[in-house]
Design a protein around this motif. Structure first.
Motif, mmCIF file in Angstrom:
data_model
loop_
_atom_site.group_PDB
_atom_site.id
_atom_site.type_symbol
_atom_site.label_atom_id
_atom_site.label_comp_id
_atom_site.label_asym_id
_atom_site.label_seq_id
_atom_site.Cartn_x
_atom_site.Cartn_y
_atom_site.Cartn_z
ATOM 1 N N ARG A 149 32.483 -123.169 50.360
ATOM 2 C CA ARG A 149 32.193 -123.581 48.989
ATOM 3 C C ARG A 149 33.515 -123.989 48.340
ATOM 4 O O ARG A 149 34.251 -123.156 47.831
ATOM 5 C CB ARG A 149 31.508 -122.463 48.206
ATOM 6 N N ALA A 150 33.780 -125.261 48.427
ATOM 7 C CA ALA A 150 35.059 -125.762 47.903
ATOM 8 C C ALA A 150 34.927 -127.184 47.403
ATOM 9 O O ALA A 150 35.904 -127.920 47.364
ATOM 10 C CB ALA A 150 36.124 -125.680 48.988
ATOM 11 N N GLY A 151 33.739 -127.590 47.043
ATOM 12 C CA GLY A 151 33.539 -128.940 46.531
ATOM 13 C C GLY A 151 32.102 -129.134 46.128
ATOM 14 O O GLY A 151 31.209 -128.408 46.577
ATOM 15 N N GLY A 152 31.854 -130.091 45.244
ATOM 16 C CA GLY A 152 30.493 -130.373 44.815
ATOM 17 C C GLY A 152 29.977 -129.313 43.867
ATOM 18 O O GLY A 152 30.721 -128.695 43.102
ATOM 19 N N LYS A 153 28.657 -129.069 43.919
ATOM 20 C CA LYS A 153 27.992 -128.146 42.989
ATOM 21 C C LYS A 153 28.528 -126.732 43.132
ATOM 22 O O LYS A 153 28.731 -126.017 42.159
ATOM 23 C CB LYS A 153 26.481 -128.173 43.228
ATOM 24 N N HIS A 154 28.742 -126.308 44.376
ATOM 25 C CA HIS A 154 29.237 -124.948 44.632
ATOM 26 C C HIS A 154 30.714 -125.038 45.003
ATOM 27 O O HIS A 154 31.058 -125.417 46.119
ATOM 28 C CB HIS A 154 28.438 -124.278 45.751
ATOM 29 N N ASN A 155 31.587 -124.687 44.080
ATOM 30 C CA ASN A 155 33.022 -124.842 44.300
ATOM 31 C C ASN A 155 33.756 -123.602 43.807
ATOM 32 O O ASN A 155 33.892 -123.380 42.613
ATOM 33 C CB ASN A 155 33.533 -126.084 43.567
ATOM 34 N N ASP A 156 34.207 -122.778 44.743
ATOM 35 C CA ASP A 156 34.883 -121.532 44.390
ATOM 36 C C ASP A 156 36.398 -121.620 44.572
ATOM 37 O O ASP A 156 37.095 -120.612 44.457
ATOM 38 C CB ASP A 156 34.352 -120.374 45.249
ATOM 39 N N LEU A 157 36.931 -122.819 44.841
ATOM 40 C CA LEU A 157 38.330 -122.946 45.244
ATOM 41 C C LEU A 157 39.302 -122.341 44.243
ATOM 42 O O LEU A 157 40.190 -121.571 44.607
ATOM 43 C CB LEU A 157 38.673 -124.417 45.480
ATOM 44 N N GLU A 158 39.175 -122.689 42.967
ATOM 45 C CA GLU A 158 40.166 -122.233 41.995
ATOM 46 C C GLU A 158 40.058 -120.743 41.679
ATOM 47 O O GLU A 158 40.953 -120.172 41.056
ATOM 48 C CB GLU A 158 40.051 -123.059 40.706
ATOM 49 N N ASP A 159 38.948 -120.105 42.081
ATOM 50 C CA ASP A 159 38.816 -118.663 41.864
ATOM 51 C C ASP A 159 39.432 -117.860 43.002
ATOM 52 O O ASP A 159 39.699 -116.665 42.849
ATOM 53 C CB ASP A 159 37.335 -118.273 41.728
ATOM 54 N N VAL A 160 39.627 -118.501 44.142
ATOM 55 C CA VAL A 160 40.102 -117.781 45.324
ATOM 56 C C VAL A 160 41.542 -117.331 45.128
ATOM 57 O O VAL A 160 42.429 -118.117 44.808
ATOM 58 C CB VAL A 160 39.976 -118.659 46.580
ATOM 59 N N GLY A 161 41.758 -116.052 45.341
ATOM 60 C CA GLY A 161 43.074 -115.449 45.149
ATOM 61 C C GLY A 161 43.162 -114.675 43.851
ATOM 62 O O GLY A 161 43.889 -113.682 43.766
ATOM 63 N N ARG A 162 42.420 -115.107 42.843
ATOM 64 C CA ARG A 162 42.526 -114.474 41.527
ATOM 65 C C ARG A 162 41.732 -113.181 41.427
ATOM 66 O O ARG A 162 41.995 -112.351 40.571
ATOM 67 C CB ARG A 162 42.035 -115.437 40.447
ATOM 68 N N ASP A 163 40.695 -113.058 42.284
ATOM 69 C CA ASP A 163 39.886 -111.842 42.245
ATOM 70 C C ASP A 163 39.701 -111.311 43.661
ATOM 71 O O ASP A 163 40.347 -111.779 44.602
ATOM 72 C CB ASP A 163 38.537 -112.099 41.552
ATOM 73 N N THR A 164 38.821 -110.346 43.806
ATOM 74 C CA THR A 164 38.674 -109.655 45.089
ATOM 75 C C THR A 164 37.464 -110.108 45.893
ATOM 76 O O THR A 164 37.236 -109.589 46.977
ATOM 77 C CB THR A 164 38.545 -108.139 44.852
ATOM 78 N N TYR A 165 36.702 -111.075 45.380
ATOM 79 C CA TYR A 165 35.427 -111.366 46.046
ATOM 80 C C TYR A 165 35.102 -112.847 46.232
ATOM 81 O O TYR A 165 34.132 -113.165 46.911
ATOM 82 C CB TYR A 165 34.278 -110.695 45.291
#
Length: 490
Positions: A149-165
């Protein structure tokens, strides 16, 4: 170069403003135990932290000595949790094991990446499965799907690293029924697996169900509610709105209410008010989707055949069964973190978040580890970094990891490619395509990393001359976009 920590922190915040059925895996492969993820829990490396100010070679030696100390065996390693899920549905309830589809679906132009386990079953849901094919006759299925999930409708890229999940790559444990069983069985199976097999505590589980929606013209899903009440008290069965509990494939197509299972990490309290509130200690672990409608331009109509589509994040489940407060503390991440620590020049991972992680060291550890998995799996499935589409997303992920590693963790250029063999060793038994493509993956990552290291030097020089030496100390929108678009800064 001066003020590189400040540069790293500035870029971390800038990123948000600058951005306006085929697999070589088999069920037999899943039964093998991954050599390095079998059971070693993550723990702080005290010697490495104490030696962070020493010569790099001495620090690495101390790190290796500490890592060689015996560790407590994990009762539920990732490999066992994954295989138990598959065996439960395949052996006890006659689901067919269907290997994960590629994380990069090269033959599906509608998807950048596989972002859910149901992607490869879309023809069944849409009534488009070709007669005579395996899909056309499939009634029950189970697997662990490689998801990005790193592009399009489901994109979690910018959250990765900032939290634990949050992750860009994760595994989705899934079970399906295609016109076979429906709500009662799906709920009963989920309850049995979680409480009788995995032994999660029932008083920590909360089930949500669709509470109805006047605009959709739908009443509450009291059928699902009543089935949950056979297992849980009313205080742990919660009605929620369409945003959280009505699933749709898109603007048109199959859809239906869903029921989510949430788990309270703390326990011995009423946590019902924290469900669906983004509380890190009350997390969604399993979503059961009841596909019973079709949406078209005229609204919703009942489907002639009703389907079940369930998905449970493997990493989140592992964190619960291994009693870890962070997904990044589970056994599968341990060898990756150990290798990052060996390559870094800032000491070991400490699990800090937010303001406590003032240097962004632990944010960088999490991001680099996650991105190493993403690149390794995507490249094994045939995707390549490029200037458009999924290739562009992969290039951004690789550059984000490289920048974090070099700027924050003080790794030497070329460090990222050295993480690929660790990912392959950790996951290669379950996903043999990683082993088959390891050399090619390393070669691609090396080339990309080398090219970006040159651009990174240019960017640092630009930052030093144009921004750090300016009187205003303010990064303009144009400067931020130049760093992002031209110099490839995340």
């Amino acid at each position: 170069m001066r003020n590189q920590s400040s540069l790293g922190i500035m870029l971390y915040g800038m990123a948000g403003h600058a951005r306006a059925f085929t697999s070589t895996s088999s069920r037999a492969a899943f039964t093998s135990t991954a050599k390095r993820s079998a059971g070693m829990p993550r723990r702080p490396n005290k010697l490495a932290r104490a030696s962070s100010g020493l010569d790099g070679n001495i620090g690495r030696l101390l790190s290796q000595l500490d890592a060689s100390e015996p560790s407590e065996e994990v009762e539920w390693p990732t490999t066992r949790i994954r295989q138990t899920f598959i065996d439960f549905f395949a052996d006890k309830y006659e689901h067919k094991f269907v290997p994960s589809s590629p994380s990069a679906p090269l033959n599906d132009p509608t998807l950048l990446f596989a972002n859910a386990g149901m992607n490869q079953f879309k023809p069944i849901f849409l009534g488009q499965a070709q007669p005579g094919t395996e899909l056309a006759t499939l009634r029950r299925a189970v697997n662990s799907q490689k998801c990005i999930r790193a592009g399009g409708k489901h994109n979690d890229l910018e959250d990765v690293g900032r939290d634990t999940y949050h992750h860009t790559f994760f595994e989705m444990l899934g079970s399906w029924s295609f016109g076979d069983y429906f709500k009662k069985e799906a709920i009963d199976y989920a309850w049995e697996l979680l409480t009788e097999v995995y032994k999660l505590e029932p008083d920590r589980l909360y089930a949500s169900y669709f509470g109805g929606d006047e605009k959709l013209g739908l009443e509450a899903d009291n059928e699902a509610r009543d089935y949950w009440l056979q297992h849980l008290p009313e205080s742990q069965v919660l009605a929620c709105d369409a945003k959280d509990n009505f699933w749709e494939m898109g603007d048109t197509g199959p859809c239906g209410p869903c029921s989510e299972l949430h788990y309270d990490r703390i326990g011995n309290r009423d946590a019902s008010s924290l469900v669906n509130e983004d509380d890190p200690d009350v997390i969604e672990i399993w979503n059961l989707v009841f596909i019973q409608f079709n949406r078209d331009e005229n609204g919703l109509t009942p489907l002639p055949a009703k389907h079940i589509d369930t998905g449970m994040g493997l990493e989140r489940l592992c964190s619960l069964l291994q009693d870890k407060s962070s997904n990044y503390d589970i056994d599968a991440f341990t060898p990756i973190f150990d290798e990052i620590e060996r390559l870094a020049g800032v000491g070991g991972y400490e699990g800090k978040l937010g303001e406590e992680d003032s240097t962004l060291k632990d944010t960088a550890y999490r991001a680099v580890a996650d991105h190493a998995r993403t690149l390794t799996f995507a490249l094994a499935d045939g995707a390549v970094p490029d200037n458009e589409g999924r290739g562009y997303v992969l290039r951004r992920i690789l550059r984000r990891a490289t920048r974090y590693g070099q700027q924050i963790l003080k790794c030497e250029p070329g460090f990222f490619a050295k993480l690929v063999p660790v990912v392959v060793e950790t996951y290669g038994d379950a996903y043999p395509e990683l082993k088959q493509n390891q050399a090619n993956i390393i070669e691609i990552v090396k080339e990309e990393e080398e090219a970006f290291s040159t651009m990174l030097d240019r960017g640092i020089k630009y930052f030093e001359e144009e921004i750090n030496d300016s009187k205003s100390k303010i990064v303009s929108g144009g400067q931020a976009f130049f760093l992002y678009d031209t110099l490839g800064f995340p």
